[in-house]
Scaffold this motif. Sequence first.
Motif, mmCIF file in Angstrom:
data_model
loop_
_atom_site.group_PDB
_atom_site.id
_atom_site.type_symbol
_atom_site.label_atom_id
_atom_site.label_comp_id
_atom_site.label_asym_id
_atom_site.label_seq_id
_atom_site.Cartn_x
_atom_site.Cartn_y
_atom_site.Cartn_z
ATOM 1 N N ARG A 101 0.868 -1.175 0.000
ATOM 2 C CA ARG A 101 0.000 0.000 0.000
ATOM 3 C C ARG A 101 0.904 1.224 0.000
ATOM 4 O O ARG A 101 1.756 1.374 0.889
ATOM 5 N N ALA A 102 0.768 2.073 -1.008
ATOM 6 C CA ALA A 102 1.613 3.268 -1.104
ATOM 7 C C ALA A 102 0.793 4.403 -1.703
ATOM 8 O O ALA A 102 0.112 4.216 -2.720
ATOM 9 N N ASP A 103 0.864 5.563 -1.072
ATOM 10 C CA ASP A 103 0.099 6.726 -1.523
ATOM 11 C C ASP A 103 -1.379 6.363 -1.644
ATOM 12 O O ASP A 103 -1.977 5.894 -0.694
ATOM 13 N N PHE A 104 -1.937 6.509 -2.841
ATOM 14 C CA PHE A 104 -3.360 6.252 -3.040
ATOM 15 C C PHE A 104 -3.645 4.844 -3.565
ATOM 16 O O PHE A 104 -4.791 4.527 -3.872
ATOM 17 N N SER A 105 -2.626 4.018 -3.698
ATOM 18 C CA SER A 105 -2.782 2.781 -4.461
ATOM 19 C C SER A 105 -2.317 1.553 -3.700
ATOM 20 O O SER A 105 -1.640 1.638 -2.673
ATOM 21 N N GLU A 106 -2.675 0.394 -4.265
ATOM 22 C CA GLU A 106 -2.246 -0.894 -3.732
ATOM 23 C C GLU A 106 -1.678 -1.721 -4.876
ATOM 24 O O GLU A 106 -2.230 -1.736 -5.986
ATOM 25 N N TYR A 107 -0.562 -2.407 -4.628
ATOM 26 C CA TYR A 107 0.128 -3.168 -5.662
ATOM 27 C C TYR A 107 0.496 -4.546 -5.115
ATOM 28 O O TYR A 107 0.620 -4.740 -3.912
ATOM 29 N N GLU A 108 0.702 -5.477 -6.029
ATOM 30 C CA GLU A 108 1.247 -6.782 -5.667
ATOM 31 C C GLU A 108 2.766 -6.701 -5.745
ATOM 32 O O GLU A 108 3.313 -6.139 -6.693
ATOM 33 N N PHE A 109 3.469 -7.260 -4.753
ATOM 34 C CA PHE A 109 4.921 -7.345 -4.831
ATOM 35 C C PHE A 109 5.352 -8.800 -4.748
ATOM 36 O O PHE A 109 4.597 -9.661 -4.266
ATOM 37 N N THR B 268 10.162 8.135 -0.775
ATOM 38 C CA THR B 268 10.703 9.444 -0.396
ATOM 39 C C THR B 268 10.229 9.813 1.008
ATOM 40 O O THR B 268 9.326 9.183 1.557
ATOM 41 N N PRO B 269 10.819 10.864 1.606
ATOM 42 C CA PRO B 269 10.375 11.291 2.933
ATOM 43 C C PRO B 269 8.873 11.584 2.993
ATOM 44 O O PRO B 269 8.330 12.258 2.129
ATOM 45 N N TYR B 270 8.242 11.023 4.006
ATOM 46 C CA TYR B 270 6.821 11.166 4.301
ATOM 47 C C TYR B 270 5.910 10.505 3.253
ATOM 48 O O TYR B 270 4.693 10.703 3.293
ATOM 49 N N GLN B 271 6.457 9.721 2.348
ATOM 50 C CA GLN B 271 5.599 8.956 1.437
ATOM 51 C C GLN B 271 5.044 7.763 2.213
ATOM 52 O O GLN B 271 5.808 6.952 2.732
ATOM 53 N N PRO B 272 3.730 7.615 2.314
ATOM 54 C CA PRO B 272 3.172 6.526 3.118
ATOM 55 C C PRO B 272 3.317 5.175 2.417
ATOM 56 O O PRO B 272 3.089 5.064 1.212
ATOM 57 N N PHE B 273 3.698 4.152 3.169
ATOM 58 C CA PHE B 273 3.745 2.798 2.610
ATOM 59 C C PHE B 273 3.594 1.771 3.711
ATOM 60 O O PHE B 273 3.908 2.020 4.881
ATOM 61 N N MET B 274 3.114 0.593 3.319
ATOM 62 C CA MET B 274 2.942 -0.523 4.244
ATOM 63 C C MET B 274 2.948 -1.816 3.445
ATOM 64 O O MET B 274 2.396 -1.870 2.334
#
Length: 299
Positions: A53-61, A70-76
């Motif tokens: 989960r990053a920014d506004f989107s969700e991806y498969e890894f 980057t700094p303060y870019q949200p991810f999980m």
Amino acid sequence: MTDIKDALTLIDPANGHFLFRWFTFDDNSHFNYLRRNNYYSVIWLKQGAGKLRADFSEYEFAANDLLAFTPYQPFMLTESQPVSGVCIEFHPDFFCIHKHDKEVSCSGVLFNNIYHPPFVKIDTSTAITLDMLLGQIKAEMQNEAMAQYEILISYLKIFLITASRLKAQQQELESQDTDTKNFILQNLKESIELNFKTKHSASDYADMLNISAKALARITKTHFNKTVSNLIAERIVIEAKRELYLTNRTIKEIAYRLGYEDEYYFSRFFKTNADVSPQMYRDTVGFAKAVVNGKIMVN
């Protein structure tokens, strides 16, 4: 912070602030909650799979994905298969990709790339190079010798350039498809880059591309997994962050340069999308300083 395995950390001796970190991980405990770090993160997932989960989107890894934030870019990360790998984290005070863009050219490719997922698939030959560089970084972190900072930054630059070249190659292959949808998407990218400082609504871009707003929304959601408004907002925030770091302009001046006459509206917009106020971003990420005749000068 969750404990991390074999962490090697470089601290600024002048103020005790974090500068650079290298560590390995063999589970997802460091990334299984929403992170908004005030530094850059590069995560090489050597094994495992799941959802990012990053920014506004969700991806498969999957295994051998290299993630860059980057700094303060949200991810999980949420794992579906056990993950392990290696991570490097660095504060802009140690190395800022905006300030050194002419040297590494990774902004807009590896980082700050709003049109592609925030990761690159690492192939076998690149993996050999990156493993060698990470080994050299680890060895240098354990060796407090003369010019340690300079050597670490040199290794980091080569690492980022290598990953950016690979991602650029992969993007080039994707762009060779010249169907109508990709033609529209390419025109959208160019339109956003040219107009994001003055045109902030999705309908503006639909009008420029002579396509209905609904049709454009369907295409962008399918291809980018984002709305047009998401893309515009991300691009504005990237530019705002660059201005906050590289210049000493006031927030009011930055807001005006990005098409916002109301400084407070802009600050709310920035905080909504970056989860931090412009002033807090500048205070915690810092902004560029040059040393002139032994004195620190603001650029």
